[in-house]
Design a protein around this motif. Sequence first.
Motif, PDB file in Angstrom:
ATOM      1  N   LYS A 226       0.875  -1.178   0.000  1.00 45.08           N
ATOM      2  CA  LYS A 226       0.000   0.000   0.000  1.00 45.08           C
ATOM      3  C   LYS A 226       0.912   1.227   0.000  1.00 45.08           C
ATOM      4  CE  LYS A 226      -3.665   2.383   2.561  1.00 45.08           C
ATOM      5  NZ  LYS A 226      -4.481   2.390   3.812  1.00 45.08           N
ATOM      6  N   ILE A 227       0.905   1.967  -1.111  1.00 44.41           N
ATOM      7  CA  ILE A 227       1.777   3.141  -1.223  1.00 44.41           C
ATOM      8  C   ILE A 227       1.119   4.312  -0.508  1.00 44.41           C
ATOM      9  CG2 ILE A 227       2.872   4.759  -2.812  1.00 44.41           C
ATOM     10  CD1 ILE A 227       3.089   2.428  -4.813  1.00 44.41           C
ATOM     11  N   LEU A 228       1.838   4.894   0.449  1.00 43.80           N
ATOM     12  CA  LEU A 228       1.299   5.974   1.278  1.00 43.80           C
ATOM     13  C   LEU A 228       1.712   7.351   0.773  1.00 43.80           C
ATOM     14  CD1 LEU A 228       2.058   4.320   4.737  1.00 43.80           C
ATOM     15  CD2 LEU A 228      -0.076   4.231   3.432  1.00 43.80           C
ATOM     16  N   GLU A 229       2.945   7.462   0.302  1.00 45.61           N
ATOM     17  CA  GLU A 229       3.436   8.746  -0.239  1.00 45.61           C
ATOM     18  C   GLU A 229       4.412   8.465  -1.368  1.00 45.61           C
ATOM     19  OE1 GLU A 229       4.918  11.864   2.387  1.00 45.61           O
ATOM     20  OE2 GLU A 229       3.916  10.875   4.065  1.00 45.61           O
ATOM     21  N   LYS A 230       4.369   9.351  -2.375  1.00 51.12           N
ATOM     22  CA  LYS A 230       5.317   9.242  -3.491  1.00 51.12           C
ATOM     23  C   LYS A 230       5.777  10.620  -3.875  1.00 51.12           C
ATOM     24  CE  LYS A 230       3.493   5.681  -6.428  1.00 51.12           C
ATOM     25  NZ  LYS A 230       3.404   5.257  -7.815  1.00 51.12           N
ATOM     26  N   ASP A 231       7.070  10.772  -4.066  1.00 50.37           N
ATOM     27  CA  ASP A 231       7.615  12.025  -4.568  1.00 50.37           C
ATOM     28  C   ASP A 231       8.798  11.670  -5.459  1.00 50.37           C
ATOM     29  OD1 ASP A 231       8.043  14.700  -4.989  1.00 50.37           O
ATOM     30  OD2 ASP A 231       8.074  15.243  -2.876  1.00 50.37           O
ATOM     31  N   THR A 232       9.409  12.710  -6.013  1.00 51.99           N
ATOM     32  CA  THR A 232      10.495  12.458  -6.961  1.00 51.99           C
ATOM     33  C   THR A 232      11.665  11.725  -6.315  1.00 51.99           C
ATOM     34  OG1 THR A 232      11.319  14.675  -6.506  1.00 51.99           O
ATOM     35  CG2 THR A 232       9.914  14.404  -8.448  1.00 51.99           C
ATOM     36  N   HIS A 233      11.941  11.987  -5.036  1.00 52.91           N
ATOM     37  CA  HIS A 233      13.064  11.335  -4.364  1.00 52.91           C
ATOM     38  C   HIS A 233      12.636  10.748  -3.026  1.00 52.91           C
ATOM     39  CE1 HIS A 233      15.927  12.682  -7.352  1.00 52.91           C
ATOM     40  NE2 HIS A 233      15.474  13.899  -7.241  1.00 52.91           N
ATOM     41  N   TYR A 234      11.402  10.247  -2.969  1.00 54.00           N
ATOM     42  CA  TYR A 234      10.914   9.710  -1.691  1.00 54.00           C
ATOM     43  C   TYR A 234       9.755   8.758  -1.932  1.00 54.00           C
ATOM     44  CZ  TYR A 234       8.822   9.580   2.989  1.00 54.00           C
ATOM     45  OH  TYR A 234       8.306   9.167   4.193  1.00 54.00           O
ATOM     46  N   SER A 235       9.741   7.672  -1.183  1.00 53.06           N
ATOM     47  CA  SER A 235       8.627   6.724  -1.224  1.00 53.06           C
ATOM     48  C   SER A 235       8.329   6.269   0.197  1.00 53.06           C
ATOM     49  CB  SER A 235       8.977   5.484  -2.062  1.00 53.06           C
ATOM     50  OG  SER A 235       9.369   5.824  -3.364  1.00 53.06           O
ATOM     51  N   LYS A 236       7.057   6.170   0.520  1.00 46.89           N
ATOM     52  CA  LYS A 236       6.617   5.651   1.816  1.00 46.89           C
ATOM     53  C   LYS A 236       5.527   4.625   1.539  1.00 46.89           C
ATOM     54  CE  LYS A 236       4.998   7.253   6.360  1.00 46.89           C
ATOM     55  NZ  LYS A 236       4.582   8.461   7.123  1.00 46.89           N
ATOM     56  N   PHE A 237       5.696   3.438   2.108  1.00 50.58           N
ATOM     57  CA  PHE A 237       4.751   2.374   1.783  1.00 50.58           C
ATOM     58  C   PHE A 237       4.560   1.427   2.963  1.00 50.58           C
ATOM     59  CE2 PHE A 237       8.999   0.985   0.632  1.00 50.58           C
ATOM     60  CZ  PHE A 237       9.057  -0.346   1.008  1.00 50.58           C
ATOM     61  N   GLU A 238       3.424   0.715   2.914  1.00 56.19           N
ATOM     62  CA  GLU A 238       3.119  -0.277   3.944  1.00 56.19           C
ATOM     63  C   GLU A 238       3.214  -1.669   3.317  1.00 56.19           C
ATOM     64  OE1 GLU A 238      -0.662  -1.728   6.659  1.00 56.19           O
ATOM     65  OE2 GLU A 238      -0.514   0.396   6.098  1.00 56.19           O
ATOM     66  N   TYR A 239       3.909  -2.560   4.015  1.00 50.85           N
ATOM     67  CA  TYR A 239       4.097  -3.932   3.530  1.00 50.85           C
ATOM     68  C   TYR A 239       3.857  -4.887   4.686  1.00 50.85           C
ATOM     69  CZ  TYR A 239       6.520  -7.927   1.274  1.00 50.85           C
ATOM     70  OH  TYR A 239       6.850  -9.151   0.728  1.00 50.85           O
ATOM     71  N   TYR A 240       2.769  -5.635   4.583  1.00 47.81           N
ATOM     72  CA  TYR A 240       2.372  -6.573   5.628  1.00 47.81           C
ATOM     73  C   TYR A 240       2.377  -5.946   7.029  1.00 47.81           C
ATOM     74  CZ  TYR A 240       2.407 -10.250   2.111  1.00 47.81           C
ATOM     75  OH  TYR A 240       2.130 -11.010   1.004  1.00 47.81           O
ATOM     76  N   GLY A 241       1.723  -4.774   7.123  1.00 51.05           N
ATOM     77  CA  GLY A 241       1.490  -4.151   8.417  1.00 51.05           C
ATOM     78  C   GLY A 241       2.588  -3.248   8.926  1.00 51.05           C
ATOM     79  N   ASN A 242       3.725  -3.176   8.217  1.00 51.85           N
ATOM     80  CA  ASN A 242       4.830  -2.310   8.640  1.00 51.85           C
ATOM     81  C   ASN A 242       5.085  -1.231   7.597  1.00 51.85           C
ATOM     82  OD1 ASN A 242       5.608  -3.779  11.108  1.00 51.85           O
ATOM     83  ND2 ASN A 242       6.165  -5.411   9.678  1.00 51.85           N
ATOM     84  N   ILE A 243       5.479  -0.055   8.065  1.00 51.10           N
ATOM     85  CA  ILE A 243       5.686   1.093   7.182  1.00 51.10           C
ATOM     86  C   ILE A 243       7.181   1.300   6.946  1.00 51.10           C
ATOM     87  CG2 ILE A 243       5.402   3.597   6.951  1.00 51.10           C
ATOM     88  CD1 ILE A 243       2.775   3.271   8.527  1.00 51.10           C
ATOM     89  N   TYR A 244       7.538   1.474   5.683  1.00 52.83           N
ATOM     90  CA  TYR A 244       8.935   1.653   5.288  1.00 52.83           C
ATOM     91  C   TYR A 244       9.079   2.917   4.435  1.00 52.83           C
ATOM     92  CZ  TYR A 244       9.095  -3.289   6.582  1.00 52.83           C
ATOM     93  OH  TYR A 244       8.987  -4.486   7.240  1.00 52.83           O
ATOM     94  N   GLU A 245      10.283   3.510   4.464  1.00 52.20           N
ATOM     95  CA  GLU A 245      10.569   4.709   3.676  1.00 52.20           C
ATOM     96  C   GLU A 245      11.829   4.497   2.837  1.00 52.20           C
ATOM     97  OE1 GLU A 245       9.636   8.553   6.144  1.00 52.20           O
ATOM     98  OE2 GLU A 245      10.408   6.999   7.496  1.00 52.20           O
ATOM     99  N   LEU A 246      11.828   5.083   1.654  1.00 53.63           N
ATOM    100  CA  LEU A 246      12.988   5.077   0.766  1.00 53.63           C
ATOM    101  C   LEU A 246      13.249   6.498   0.289  1.00 53.63           C
ATOM    102  CD1 LEU A 246      12.358   2.085  -1.695  1.00 53.63           C
ATOM    103  CD2 LEU A 246      14.276   2.272  -0.116  1.00 53.63           C
ATOM    104  N   ASN A 247      14.499   6.882   0.232  1.00 50.33           N
ATOM    105  CA  ASN A 247      14.843   8.208  -0.291  1.00 50.33           C
ATOM    106  C   ASN A 247      15.100   8.139  -1.790  1.00 50.33           C
ATOM    107  OD1 ASN A 247      14.672   9.770   2.126  1.00 50.33           O
ATOM    108  ND2 ASN A 247      16.526   8.729   2.815  1.00 50.33           N
ATOM    109  N   VAL A 248      14.147   7.523  -2.490  1.00 44.33           N
ATOM    110  CA  VAL A 248      14.198   7.400  -3.950  1.00 44.33           C
ATOM    111  C   VAL A 248      12.776   7.146  -4.427  1.00 44.33           C
ATOM    112  CG1 VAL A 248      14.645   4.908  -3.927  1.00 44.33           C
ATOM    113  CG2 VAL A 248      15.448   6.272  -5.838  1.00 44.33           C
ATOM    114  N   GLY A 249      12.463   7.616  -5.627  1.00 50.54           N
ATOM    115  CA  GLY A 249      11.128   7.419  -6.173  1.00 50.54           C
ATOM    116  C   GLY A 249      11.055   6.179  -7.049  1.00 50.54           C
ATOM    117  N   GLY A 250       9.846   5.877  -7.519  1.00 49.30           N
ATOM    118  CA  GLY A 250       9.662   4.788  -8.474  1.00 49.30           C
ATOM    119  C   GLY A 250       9.144   3.512  -7.847  1.00 49.30           C
ATOM    120  N   ASP A 251       8.058   2.981  -8.428  1.00 43.74           N
ATOM    121  CA  ASP A 251       7.490   1.730  -7.919  1.00 43.74           C
ATOM    122  C   ASP A 251       8.478   0.581  -7.997  1.00 43.74           C
ATOM    123  OD1 ASP A 251       5.208   3.164  -7.528  1.00 43.74           O
ATOM    124  OD2 ASP A 251       3.969   2.093  -8.976  1.00 43.74           O
ATOM    125  N   TYR A 252       9.323   0.574  -9.032  1.00 47.11           N
ATOM    126  CA  TYR A 252      10.263  -0.542  -9.178  1.00 47.11           C
ATOM    127  C   TYR A 252      11.307  -0.538  -8.075  1.00 47.11           C
ATOM    128  CZ  TYR A 252      13.391   2.788 -11.636  1.00 47.11           C
ATOM    129  OH  TYR A 252      14.190   3.849 -11.972  1.00 47.11           O
TER     130      TYR A 252
END
Length: 428
Positions: free
Chosen positions: A234-260
Amino acid sequence: MQIIELIEATGAKVLAEVDKDLDVKISTDTRTIQKGDFYLPLKGASFDGEKFINQAFEKGAIGAFCTGDNGTLQVKDTLTAYLQLANYRRKKLNFTVVAITGSSGKTTTKELAASVLSEKFRTFKTPLNHNNEIGFCQTIFEAPDDILVLEMGMRGLGEIELLSKYAEPDITIISNVGTAHIGRLGSRENIAKAKCEIVKYQRGNIFIAHDDELIKKTVQFSGKKIFYSIKDVKILEKDTHYSKFEYYGNIYELNVGGDYNIENALSAINTGLALRMKVNEIQSGLKKYAPIEKRWEAVNAGGVEIINDSYNANPESMRAFIDTIFELYEKPVVILGDMGELGEDEIKYHSELGKYINSHKNLRQDAEILSIGKLSKYITDGVTNCPAKHFETIEQAVDYIKNKDTKVQLFLKASRSMKFERIIEELK
Protein backbone atom coordinates in the motif's frame (compact mmCIF):
# COMPACT_ATOMS: atom_id res chain seq x y z
CA MET A 1 46.07 -18.58 2.70
CA GLN A 2 48.94 -20.95 3.34
CA ILE A 3 50.58 -22.52 0.31
CA ILE A 4 49.53 -25.96 1.59
CA GLU A 5 45.92 -24.70 1.37
CA LEU A 6 46.47 -23.61 -2.24
CA ILE A 7 47.57 -27.16 -3.01
CA GLU A 8 44.69 -28.77 -1.10
CA ALA A 9 42.04 -26.53 -2.64
CA THR A 10 43.14 -26.97 -6.26
CA GLY A 11 44.78 -30.41 -6.28
CA ALA A 12 47.80 -28.75 -7.86
CA LYS A 13 50.98 -30.64 -8.75
CA VAL A 14 54.03 -29.14 -7.02
CA LEU A 15 56.72 -28.35 -9.58
CA ALA A 16 59.20 -26.39 -7.45
CA GLU A 17 60.32 -26.52 -3.84
CA VAL A 18 58.40 -24.09 -1.67
CA ASP A 19 57.68 -23.56 2.05
CA LYS A 20 54.13 -24.92 2.29
CA ASP A 21 53.49 -23.23 5.65
CA LEU A 22 53.96 -19.71 4.23
CA ASP A 23 50.98 -17.36 4.25
CA VAL A 24 50.51 -15.71 0.87
CA LYS A 25 48.19 -13.31 -0.87
CA ILE A 26 46.83 -14.25 -4.30
CA SER A 27 47.55 -11.78 -7.11
CA THR A 28 46.22 -12.02 -10.67
CA ASP A 29 47.91 -8.87 -11.99
CA THR A 30 51.66 -8.39 -12.35
CA ARG A 31 51.12 -4.61 -12.50
CA THR A 32 50.08 -4.55 -8.84
CA ILE A 33 51.81 -7.67 -7.51
CA GLN A 34 53.72 -7.26 -4.24
CA LYS A 35 56.78 -9.03 -2.89
CA GLY A 36 55.71 -12.31 -1.27
CA ASP A 37 52.47 -12.66 -3.29
CA PHE A 38 51.50 -15.84 -5.12
CA TYR A 39 50.73 -15.20 -8.79
CA LEU A 40 47.65 -16.72 -10.42
CA PRO A 41 47.69 -15.99 -14.18
CA LEU A 42 44.32 -15.78 -15.93
CA LYS A 43 43.57 -16.15 -19.62
CA GLY A 44 41.07 -14.37 -21.85
CA ALA A 45 40.26 -13.89 -25.51
CA SER A 46 42.97 -11.26 -25.89
CA PHE A 47 45.42 -11.94 -23.05
CA ASP A 48 47.41 -14.76 -21.46
CA GLY A 49 48.66 -14.12 -17.94
CA GLU A 50 51.06 -17.07 -18.11
CA LYS A 51 53.26 -15.01 -20.42
CA PHE A 52 54.02 -12.80 -17.41
CA ILE A 53 55.04 -15.49 -14.90
CA ASN A 54 58.74 -14.53 -15.16
CA GLN A 55 57.78 -10.88 -14.65
CA ALA A 56 55.84 -11.87 -11.52
CA PHE A 57 58.95 -13.59 -10.10
CA GLU A 58 61.10 -10.56 -10.97
CA LYS A 59 58.70 -8.40 -8.94
CA GLY A 60 59.04 -10.64 -5.91
CA ALA A 61 56.30 -13.25 -6.28
CA ILE A 62 57.04 -16.25 -4.08
CA GLY A 63 55.35 -18.68 -6.47
CA ALA A 64 52.99 -18.98 -9.42
CA PHE A 65 50.25 -21.22 -10.74
CA CYS A 66 50.70 -22.50 -14.28
CA THR A 67 49.22 -24.93 -16.79
CA GLY A 68 52.62 -25.60 -18.32
CA ASP A 69 55.88 -26.21 -16.47
CA ASN A 70 57.17 -22.69 -15.86
CA GLY A 71 55.56 -22.09 -12.47
CA THR A 72 55.36 -23.50 -8.94
CA LEU A 73 51.94 -25.19 -8.84
CA GLN A 74 50.56 -26.86 -11.97
CA VAL A 75 46.79 -27.00 -12.59
CA LYS A 76 44.65 -27.86 -15.60
CA ASP A 77 42.93 -24.48 -15.72
CA THR A 78 43.84 -21.36 -13.76
CA LEU A 79 40.32 -19.87 -13.65
CA THR A 80 39.00 -23.13 -12.19
CA ALA A 81 41.82 -22.98 -9.65
CA TYR A 82 40.81 -19.42 -8.75
CA LEU A 83 37.20 -20.54 -8.25
CA GLN A 84 38.33 -23.49 -6.13
CA LEU A 85 40.42 -21.18 -3.94
CA ALA A 86 37.45 -18.81 -3.55
CA ASN A 87 35.21 -21.72 -2.52
CA TYR A 88 37.86 -22.92 -0.05
CA ARG A 89 37.97 -19.49 1.57
CA ARG A 90 34.17 -19.23 1.54
CA LYS A 91 33.96 -22.50 3.51
CA LYS A 92 36.83 -21.59 5.82
CA LEU A 93 35.36 -18.24 6.88
CA ASN A 94 31.79 -19.59 6.66
CA PHE A 95 30.11 -16.23 6.15
CA THR A 96 26.43 -16.09 5.20
CA VAL A 97 26.12 -15.65 1.44
CA VAL A 98 23.14 -13.81 -0.09
CA ALA A 99 23.24 -14.31 -3.87
CA ILE A 100 21.24 -12.07 -6.21
CA THR A 101 20.51 -12.22 -9.93
CA GLY A 102 17.85 -10.88 -12.31
CA SER A 103 17.34 -9.41 -15.77
CA SER A 104 17.21 -5.91 -14.28
CA GLY A 105 17.33 -4.44 -10.81
CA LYS A 106 19.92 -6.88 -9.45
CA THR A 107 22.49 -4.19 -8.60
CA THR A 108 19.88 -1.99 -6.92
CA THR A 109 18.59 -5.05 -5.04
CA LYS A 110 22.16 -5.84 -3.96
CA GLU A 111 22.66 -2.28 -2.70
CA LEU A 112 19.30 -2.27 -0.87
CA ALA A 113 19.98 -5.66 0.74
CA ALA A 114 23.46 -4.59 1.83
CA SER A 115 22.09 -1.33 3.26
CA VAL A 116 19.51 -3.27 5.29
CA LEU A 117 21.83 -6.04 6.48
CA SER A 118 24.49 -3.52 7.54
CA GLU A 119 22.16 -2.39 10.32
CA LYS A 120 22.82 -5.64 12.19
CA PHE A 121 25.75 -7.44 10.55
CA ARG A 122 29.20 -6.64 9.24
CA THR A 123 28.31 -6.76 5.55
CA PHE A 124 30.40 -6.87 2.39
CA LYS A 125 28.96 -6.62 -1.12
CA THR A 126 30.03 -7.22 -4.70
CA PRO A 127 31.80 -4.08 -6.01
CA LEU A 128 30.56 -2.60 -9.28
CA ASN A 129 31.22 -4.68 -12.41
CA HIS A 130 32.41 -7.67 -10.36
CA ASN A 131 29.49 -9.98 -11.09
CA ASN A 132 31.26 -12.55 -13.31
CA GLU A 133 33.54 -15.47 -12.34
CA ILE A 134 36.68 -13.37 -11.86
CA GLY A 135 34.78 -10.65 -10.02
CA PHE A 136 33.22 -13.29 -7.77
CA CYS A 137 36.65 -14.61 -6.81
CA GLN A 138 37.99 -11.10 -6.17
CA THR A 139 34.98 -10.36 -3.98
CA ILE A 140 35.44 -13.54 -1.94
CA PHE A 141 39.09 -12.68 -1.30
CA GLU A 142 38.25 -9.11 -0.28
CA ALA A 143 35.36 -10.06 2.02
CA PRO A 144 36.30 -9.90 5.71
CA ASP A 145 32.83 -9.95 7.17
CA ASP A 146 29.81 -11.88 8.50
CA ILE A 147 27.47 -11.38 5.53
CA LEU A 148 28.47 -11.42 1.88
CA VAL A 149 25.96 -10.02 -0.64
CA LEU A 150 26.88 -11.34 -4.08
CA GLU A 151 25.56 -10.07 -7.39
CA MET A 152 25.59 -12.70 -10.13
CA GLY A 153 25.46 -11.70 -13.79
CA MET A 154 25.21 -13.93 -16.83
CA ARG A 155 25.23 -13.87 -20.61
CA GLY A 156 24.25 -17.48 -21.23
CA LEU A 157 23.18 -20.80 -19.75
CA GLY A 158 25.50 -22.41 -17.21
CA GLU A 159 27.20 -19.23 -16.01
CA ILE A 160 25.09 -18.67 -12.88
CA GLU A 161 25.21 -22.39 -12.13
CA LEU A 162 29.01 -22.11 -12.08
CA LEU A 163 28.89 -19.15 -9.68
CA SER A 164 26.37 -20.96 -7.49
CA LYS A 165 28.63 -24.02 -7.34
CA TYR A 166 31.51 -22.08 -5.84
CA ALA A 167 29.47 -19.57 -3.79
CA GLU A 168 27.12 -22.13 -2.18
CA PRO A 169 24.56 -19.43 -1.26
CA ASP A 170 22.53 -19.45 1.94
CA ILE A 171 19.80 -17.17 0.55
CA THR A 172 19.07 -16.63 -3.15
CA ILE A 173 17.13 -13.80 -4.81
CA ILE A 174 15.85 -13.34 -8.38
CA SER A 175 14.77 -9.73 -8.91
CA ASN A 176 12.90 -10.54 -12.15
CA VAL A 177 13.05 -12.34 -15.49
CA GLY A 178 12.86 -9.99 -18.45
CA THR A 179 14.25 -9.77 -21.98
CA ALA A 180 17.82 -8.68 -21.23
CA HIS A 181 20.16 -11.07 -23.17
CA ILE A 182 17.23 -12.50 -25.13
CA GLY A 183 19.41 -12.13 -28.24
CA ARG A 184 21.72 -14.77 -26.74
CA LEU A 185 19.18 -17.02 -25.04
CA GLY A 186 16.27 -16.84 -27.48
CA SER A 187 13.31 -16.70 -25.09
CA ARG A 188 12.15 -15.61 -21.63
CA GLU A 189 11.81 -19.30 -20.78
CA ASN A 190 15.53 -19.82 -21.40
CA ILE A 191 16.36 -16.64 -19.45
CA ALA A 192 14.29 -17.97 -16.51
CA LYS A 193 16.12 -21.28 -16.75
CA ALA A 194 19.48 -19.48 -16.64
CA LYS A 195 18.46 -17.28 -13.69
CA CYS A 196 17.03 -20.21 -11.71
CA GLU A 197 20.43 -21.92 -11.86
CA ILE A 198 21.23 -19.79 -8.81
CA VAL A 199 19.61 -22.38 -6.53
CA LYS A 200 21.51 -25.37 -8.02
CA TYR A 201 24.16 -25.49 -5.29
CA GLN A 202 22.34 -23.50 -2.61
CA ARG A 203 23.07 -24.79 0.88
CA GLY A 204 20.52 -22.57 2.66
CA ASN A 205 16.78 -23.07 2.52
CA ILE A 206 15.36 -19.64 1.54
CA PHE A 207 14.60 -18.49 -2.01
CA ILE A 208 13.18 -14.98 -2.59
CA ALA A 209 11.86 -13.86 -5.96
CA HIS A 210 9.57 -11.54 -7.84
CA ASP A 211 6.06 -13.00 -8.06
CA ASP A 212 6.36 -14.23 -11.63
CA GLU A 213 4.59 -17.38 -12.84
CA LEU A 214 7.55 -18.16 -15.09
CA ILE A 215 9.94 -18.18 -12.12
CA LYS A 216 7.52 -20.31 -10.09
CA LYS A 217 7.22 -22.79 -12.93
CA THR A 218 10.97 -22.94 -13.61
CA VAL A 219 12.70 -22.93 -10.22
CA GLN A 220 13.57 -26.32 -8.79
CA PHE A 221 14.01 -25.73 -5.08
CA SER A 222 12.73 -27.71 -2.12
CA GLY A 223 13.28 -25.04 0.54
CA LYS A 224 11.13 -22.10 1.59
CA LYS A 225 10.04 -19.93 -1.34
CA ILE A 226 9.02 -16.28 -0.77
CA PHE A 227 7.46 -14.33 -3.65
CA TYR A 228 6.97 -10.55 -3.48
CA SER A 229 5.05 -8.06 -5.61
CA ILE A 230 4.09 -4.40 -5.70
CA LYS A 231 0.53 -5.73 -5.39
CA ASP A 232 1.33 -6.60 -1.75
CA VAL A 233 2.15 -2.95 -1.03
CA LYS A 234 0.00 0.00 0.00
CA ILE A 235 1.78 3.14 -1.22
CA LEU A 236 1.30 5.97 1.28
CA GLU A 237 3.44 8.75 -0.24
CA LYS A 238 5.32 9.24 -3.49
CA ASP A 239 7.61 12.03 -4.57
CA THR A 240 10.49 12.46 -6.96
CA HIS A 241 13.06 11.34 -4.36
CA TYR A 242 10.91 9.71 -1.69
CA SER A 243 8.63 6.72 -1.22
CA LYS A 244 6.62 5.65 1.82
CA PHE A 245 4.75 2.37 1.78
CA GLU A 246 3.12 -0.28 3.94
CA TYR A 247 4.10 -3.93 3.53
CA TYR A 248 2.37 -6.57 5.63
CA GLY A 249 1.49 -4.15 8.42
CA ASN A 250 4.83 -2.31 8.64
CA ILE A 251 5.69 1.09 7.18
CA TYR A 252 8.93 1.65 5.29
CA GLU A 253 10.57 4.71 3.68
CA LEU A 254 12.99 5.08 0.77
CA ASN A 255 14.84 8.21 -0.29
CA VAL A 256 14.20 7.40 -3.95
CA GLY A 257 11.13 7.42 -6.17
CA GLY A 258 9.66 4.79 -8.47
CA ASP A 259 7.49 1.73 -7.92
CA TYR A 260 10.26 -0.54 -9.18
CA ASN A 261 12.54 0.69 -6.39
CA ILE A 262 9.82 -0.14 -3.88
CA GLU A 263 9.52 -3.60 -5.42
CA ASN A 264 13.28 -4.14 -5.24
CA ALA A 265 13.15 -3.07 -1.59
CA LEU A 266 10.72 -5.91 -0.84
CA SER A 267 13.44 -8.48 -1.51
CA ALA A 268 15.73 -6.65 0.93
CA ILE A 269 12.96 -6.59 3.56
CA ASN A 270 12.37 -10.33 3.17
CA THR A 271 16.11 -11.01 3.37
CA GLY A 272 16.34 -9.07 6.62
CA LEU A 273 13.37 -10.93 8.07
CA ALA A 274 14.88 -14.27 6.99
CA LEU A 275 18.00 -13.39 8.96
CA ARG A 276 15.89 -12.52 12.04
CA MET A 277 16.39 -8.77 11.87
CA LYS A 278 13.98 -6.51 13.74
CA VAL A 279 11.57 -4.42 11.68
CA ASN A 280 13.04 -1.16 12.99
CA GLU A 281 16.52 -2.29 11.84
CA ILE A 282 15.17 -3.02 8.35
CA GLN A 283 13.36 0.33 8.29
CA SER A 284 16.57 2.14 9.23
CA GLY A 285 18.62 0.30 6.60
CA LEU A 286 16.16 1.10 3.81
CA LYS A 287 16.07 4.76 4.74
CA LYS A 288 19.88 4.95 4.51
CA TYR A 289 19.94 3.55 0.95
CA ALA A 290 21.29 6.00 -1.64
CA PRO A 291 21.38 5.33 -5.42
CA ILE A 292 24.80 4.63 -6.88
CA GLU A 293 26.38 6.03 -10.04
CA LYS A 294 24.20 5.82 -13.18
CA ARG A 295 21.25 4.35 -11.28
CA TRP A 296 18.66 7.06 -10.72
CA GLU A 297 21.62 9.31 -9.89
CA ALA A 298 20.86 13.02 -9.46
CA VAL A 299 23.48 15.19 -11.21
CA ASN A 300 23.81 18.89 -11.99
CA ALA A 301 25.71 19.54 -15.20
CA GLY A 302 26.12 23.08 -16.48
CA GLY A 303 22.99 24.19 -14.63
CA VAL A 304 20.91 21.31 -16.03
CA GLU A 305 19.30 18.97 -13.50
CA ILE A 306 19.76 15.36 -14.62
CA ILE A 307 18.53 11.99 -13.45
CA ASN A 308 21.03 9.53 -14.86
CA ASP A 309 19.88 5.89 -15.07
CA SER A 310 22.08 4.91 -17.98
CA TYR A 311 24.00 1.99 -16.47
CA ASN A 312 21.90 -0.45 -18.46
CA ALA A 313 18.58 -0.79 -20.26
CA ASN A 314 16.13 -3.42 -21.46
CA PRO A 315 12.43 -3.20 -22.39
CA GLU A 316 11.22 -3.86 -18.81
CA SER A 317 13.51 -1.35 -17.12
CA MET A 318 12.77 1.24 -19.83
CA ARG A 319 9.02 0.96 -19.17
CA ALA A 320 9.53 1.23 -15.40
CA PHE A 321 11.69 4.32 -16.01
CA ILE A 322 8.98 5.93 -18.15
CA ASP A 323 6.26 5.05 -15.61
CA THR A 324 8.12 6.84 -12.83
CA ILE A 325 8.92 9.95 -14.85
CA PHE A 326 5.40 10.46 -16.18
CA GLU A 327 3.91 9.98 -12.72
CA LEU A 328 6.25 12.17 -10.68
CA TYR A 329 7.82 14.87 -12.86
CA GLU A 330 6.59 17.95 -14.70
CA LYS A 331 8.05 18.99 -18.07
CA PRO A 332 10.52 16.11 -18.32
CA VAL A 333 12.95 15.89 -21.22
CA VAL A 334 13.69 12.19 -21.63
CA ILE A 335 16.71 11.03 -23.63
CA LEU A 336 16.59 7.36 -24.57
CA GLY A 337 19.32 5.35 -26.27
CA ASP A 338 19.67 1.93 -27.86
CA MET A 339 18.97 -1.22 -25.87
CA GLY A 340 21.57 -3.91 -26.58
CA GLU A 341 21.53 -7.69 -26.90
CA LEU A 342 17.89 -8.02 -27.96
CA GLY A 343 18.58 -10.29 -30.92
CA GLU A 344 16.76 -10.40 -34.22
CA ASP A 345 13.66 -8.69 -32.76
CA GLU A 346 15.59 -5.63 -31.59
CA ILE A 347 13.67 -3.25 -33.90
CA LYS A 348 10.36 -4.65 -32.64
CA TYR A 349 11.32 -4.07 -28.98
CA HIS A 350 12.29 -0.46 -29.68
CA SER A 351 9.12 0.18 -31.69
CA GLU A 352 6.99 -1.34 -28.92
CA LEU A 353 8.59 1.01 -26.40
CA GLY A 354 7.63 3.99 -28.58
CA LYS A 355 4.02 2.76 -28.71
CA TYR A 356 4.07 2.22 -24.94
CA ILE A 357 5.15 5.82 -24.40
CA ASN A 358 2.65 7.17 -26.91
CA SER A 359 -0.33 5.43 -25.30
CA HIS A 360 0.78 5.81 -21.68
CA LYS A 361 -2.05 6.68 -19.30
CA ASN A 362 0.11 9.37 -17.65
CA LEU A 363 1.66 10.75 -20.85
CA ARG A 364 2.31 14.43 -20.24
CA GLN A 365 1.78 16.98 -22.99
CA ASP A 366 4.68 18.95 -21.52
CA ALA A 367 7.03 15.95 -21.85
CA GLU A 368 9.59 15.67 -24.63
CA ILE A 369 11.11 12.41 -25.81
CA LEU A 370 14.54 12.50 -27.48
CA SER A 371 16.44 9.52 -28.84
CA ILE A 372 20.06 8.93 -29.76
CA GLY A 373 21.38 5.98 -31.72
CA LYS A 374 20.55 3.66 -34.59
CA LEU A 375 17.84 1.58 -32.90
CA SER A 376 16.33 4.23 -30.65
CA LYS A 377 15.01 6.02 -33.75
CA TYR A 378 12.25 3.42 -33.74
CA ILE A 379 11.23 4.64 -30.26
CA THR A 380 10.66 8.25 -31.24
CA ASP A 381 9.15 7.23 -34.59
CA GLY A 382 6.25 5.82 -32.58
CA VAL A 383 5.71 8.88 -30.38
CA THR A 384 3.16 11.33 -31.79
CA ASN A 385 1.22 12.49 -28.73
CA CYS A 386 4.03 14.64 -27.33
CA PRO A 387 7.13 16.29 -28.87
CA ALA A 388 9.71 13.74 -30.01
CA LYS A 389 13.03 14.10 -31.86
CA HIS A 390 15.79 11.76 -32.94
CA PHE A 391 19.52 12.56 -33.08
CA GLU A 392 22.30 10.60 -34.70
CA THR A 393 24.94 11.66 -32.15
CA ILE A 394 25.26 12.72 -28.53
CA GLU A 395 26.78 16.03 -29.65
CA GLN A 396 23.68 16.91 -31.70
CA ALA A 397 21.40 16.16 -28.77
CA VAL A 398 23.54 18.20 -26.37
CA ASP A 399 23.52 21.18 -28.75
CA TYR A 400 19.73 20.94 -28.88
CA ILE A 401 19.53 20.97 -25.05
CA LYS A 402 21.96 23.88 -24.76
CA ASN A 403 19.91 25.98 -27.17
CA LYS A 404 16.64 25.57 -25.26
CA ASP A 405 15.21 28.84 -23.97
CA THR A 406 13.97 27.41 -20.67
CA LYS A 407 15.63 25.35 -17.96
CA VAL A 408 15.02 21.64 -18.40
CA GLN A 409 15.26 18.51 -16.31
CA LEU A 410 16.86 15.65 -18.21
CA PHE A 411 16.30 11.92 -17.73
CA LEU A 412 18.86 9.55 -19.28
CA LYS A 413 18.33 5.85 -19.99
CA ALA A 414 20.25 3.56 -22.37
CA SER A 415 22.44 0.49 -22.47
CA ARG A 416 25.93 1.08 -21.14
CA SER A 417 27.46 0.80 -24.62
CA MET A 418 25.79 4.12 -25.54
CA LYS A 419 28.09 5.92 -23.06
CA PHE A 420 25.46 8.44 -21.99
CA GLU A 421 27.84 9.79 -19.35
CA ARG A 422 29.23 11.82 -22.27
CA ILE A 423 25.99 13.84 -22.26
CA ILE A 424 26.80 14.92 -18.71
CA GLU A 425 30.43 15.65 -19.62
CA GLU A 426 29.39 17.75 -22.64
CA LEU A 427 26.86 19.74 -20.58
CA LYS A 428 29.42 20.36 -17.84
